[in-house]
Design a protein around this motif. Structure first.
Motif, mmCIF file in Angstrom:
data_model
loop_
_atom_site.group_PDB
_atom_site.id
_atom_site.type_symbol
_atom_site.label_atom_id
_atom_site.label_comp_id
_atom_site.label_asym_id
_atom_site.label_seq_id
_atom_site.Cartn_x
_atom_site.Cartn_y
_atom_site.Cartn_z
ATOM 1 N N THR A 103 2.356 1.919 -3.340
ATOM 2 C CA THR A 103 1.779 1.630 -4.374
ATOM 3 C C THR A 103 1.407 3.450 -4.329
ATOM 4 N N ASN A 104 2.270 3.988 -3.315
ATOM 5 C CA ASN A 104 1.420 5.592 -3.083
ATOM 6 C C ASN A 104 2.667 6.548 -3.657
ATOM 7 N N THR A 157 9.686 4.328 0.018
ATOM 8 C CA THR A 157 10.321 3.284 1.258
ATOM 9 C C THR A 157 12.120 2.221 0.665
ATOM 10 N N SER A 193 0.967 -1.283 0.195
ATOM 11 C CA SER A 193 0.355 -0.041 -0.307
ATOM 12 C C SER A 193 0.942 1.147 0.169
ATOM 13 N N VAL A 194 2.019 0.504 0.838
ATOM 14 C CA VAL A 194 2.914 2.449 1.125
ATOM 15 C C VAL A 194 3.197 2.845 -0.566
ATOM 16 N N GLU A 232 -3.639 0.899 7.512
ATOM 17 C CA GLU A 232 -4.257 -0.061 6.105
ATOM 18 C C GLU A 232 -3.556 -1.073 5.570
ATOM 19 N N GLY A 233 -2.544 -1.200 6.055
ATOM 20 C CA GLY A 233 -0.831 -2.601 5.863
ATOM 21 C C GLY A 233 -1.790 -3.528 7.103
ATOM 22 N N ASN A 287 -1.292 10.846 5.940
ATOM 23 C CA ASN A 287 -1.114 9.447 5.087
ATOM 24 C C ASN A 287 -0.515 8.385 5.546
ATOM 25 N N THR A 322 -1.889 6.086 7.477
ATOM 26 C CA THR A 322 -3.112 5.358 6.950
ATOM 27 C C THR A 322 -2.702 4.392 6.322
ATOM 28 N N LYS A 323 -1.951 4.977 5.472
ATOM 29 C CA LYS A 323 -1.572 3.482 4.910
ATOM 30 C C LYS A 323 -0.831 2.720 5.678
#
Length: 74
Positions: free
Chosen positions: A6-7, A12, A3-4, A63-64, A56, A59-60
């Motif tokens: 793809t932002n 990372t 998820s991270v 979600e992970g 952000n 949130t990521k």
């Protein structure tokens, strides 16, 4: 971490497995250390002072965790 990754606004270095951190070595349960940036990097230091950037990241991260827990239960 997908998820991270793809932002486009978050970079990372991936996942690193470590055996040289005392708290990890002595732990009897899974342990995670999450590093959100390097304050020695001027751009990251500015980002870490930005509430929108931090929201952000959080949130990521959340979600992970939710995604991982869902996969672990399946």
């Amino acid at each position: 971490m997908n998820s991270v990754q793809t932002n486009g606004g978050i970079h990372t270095k991936g996942i690193s497995f470590r055996s040289d951190i005392t708290g990890f070595n002595w732990s009897e349960v899974p342990t995670t250390l999450i590093e959100m940036g390097f304050m020695t990097n001027p751009e990251e230091d500015r980002n870490l002072s930005n509430p929108h950037y931090l929201r952000n990241l959080m949130t990521k991260l959340a979600e992970g965790i939710v995604t991982y827990r869902g996969q672990a239960r399946a």
